[in-house]
Enzyme design. Structure first.
Site, PDB file in Angstrom:
ATOM      1  N   LEU A 155       0.890  -1.152   0.000  1.00  0.00           N
ATOM      2  CA  LEU A 155       0.000   0.000   0.000  1.00  0.00           C
ATOM      3  C   LEU A 155       0.929   1.203   0.000  1.00  0.00           C
ATOM      4  CD1 LEU A 155      -2.747  -0.940   2.640  1.00  0.00           C
ATOM      5  CD2 LEU A 155      -3.095  -0.652   0.177  1.00  0.00           C
ATOM      6  N   ASP A 156       0.722   2.147  -0.895  1.00  0.00           N
ATOM      7  CA  ASP A 156       1.669   3.251  -0.987  1.00  0.00           C
ATOM      8  C   ASP A 156       1.548   4.197   0.206  1.00  0.00           C
ATOM      9  OD1 ASP A 156      -0.327   5.242  -1.559  1.00  0.00           O
ATOM     10  OD2 ASP A 156      -0.365   4.572  -3.639  1.00  0.00           O
TER      11      ASP A 156
END
Length: 254
Positions: A102-103
């Site tokens: 997940l960025d």
């Protein structure tokens, strides 16, 4: 499997710590000192000792759910000095491997495991991932058509990281979507997809001139975020483990 990877996967050492441990002369393979972290190891035959303690493969594994907040990097360390998930996770999980990413600006459900085999099987699967998105602008008929039929982009650089080497990208049809709110300024929707490509959803909507301003993963296969507080983790429950065991058996993963 490389020696540093073997040590990191079957002990509490991180990959970098494993590298240093090997290079500093604390590792023996089959009774002989080994200083090359990249040496290939046969998991079934080779005997590895680190600082006098044997490191052995195990079929046992643990999977946890972490509710990642915005502003954390899914990495051991960040060159820019930003906070990582391992700064928040309990020390018992410092060697766990994230299942995908997940960025920095995204939040929500992140699975981690102490088994590289399990991590790889889940990352490469077509299991359903459910996200809640907030985008700038309206959800257009063209977006809905692409969600239903798939999309192929020769230039998928919009929505990507600045230095991303990925140019083109093909998006499979979404497994499903529901529109929660559709307005000229901002719109909210839930989507279900079967892939976990690099910034896939940000690239998808950017191709329609729509910026994703909020992205939260709510589900991964049978595992749901539910009311897990932000920044907290939990173990899989019995039903979630049963579903995982069933999936792994179907894939022939031991």
């Amino acid at each position: 499997m490389r020696l540093n990877k073997f040590i990191a996967h079957y002990s509490t050492y991180s990959r970098r710590e494993a590298d240093r441990t090997v290079q500093d002369g604390f590792v023996k393979v089959n009774g002989e000192l080994e200083t090359n972290p990249a040496r290939d190891i046969n998991e079934e035959r080779d005997i590895v000792y680190v600082s006098g303690k044997r490191v052995s493969p195990t079929n046992k594994y643990t999977v946890i759910v972490y509710n990642k907040p915005k502003g954390e990097i899914v990495s051991k360390k960040d060159p820019q000095g930003r906070k990582t998930i391992y700064d928040s996770l309990h020390k018992d999980f410092k060697h766990f491997i994230p299942v995908g990413r997940l960025d920095f600006a995204s939040e929500g459900l992140l699975l981690l495991t102490d088994s590289s085999v399990i991590a790889t099987a889940l990352m490469q699967s077509d299991l359903q991932r459910v996200y809640k998105l907030k985008i700038r602008g309206e959800i257009t008929p063209a977006m809905e058509k692409a969600m239903l039929e798939g999309l192929e982009l020769t230039d998928a650089s919009r929505g990507a990281y600045k230095n991303s080497k990925i140019q083109s990208m093909t998006f499979k049809p979404f497994l499903g979507y529901s529109i929660v709110k559709n307005q000229p300024n901002y719109s909210i929707l839930k989507v279900a997809i079967s892939e976990g490509k690099n910034r896939e959803l940000r690239r998808f909507f950017a191709s329609f001139d729509a910026e994703v301003v909020d992205l939260k993963r709510l589900e991964f296969a049978e595992v749901k975020l539910n009311n897990l507080p932000t920044g907290k983790s939990r173990y899989l429950d019995r039903s979630e483990y049963n579903a995982l065991h069933k999936f792994l058996k179907q894939k022939g993963v031991k």
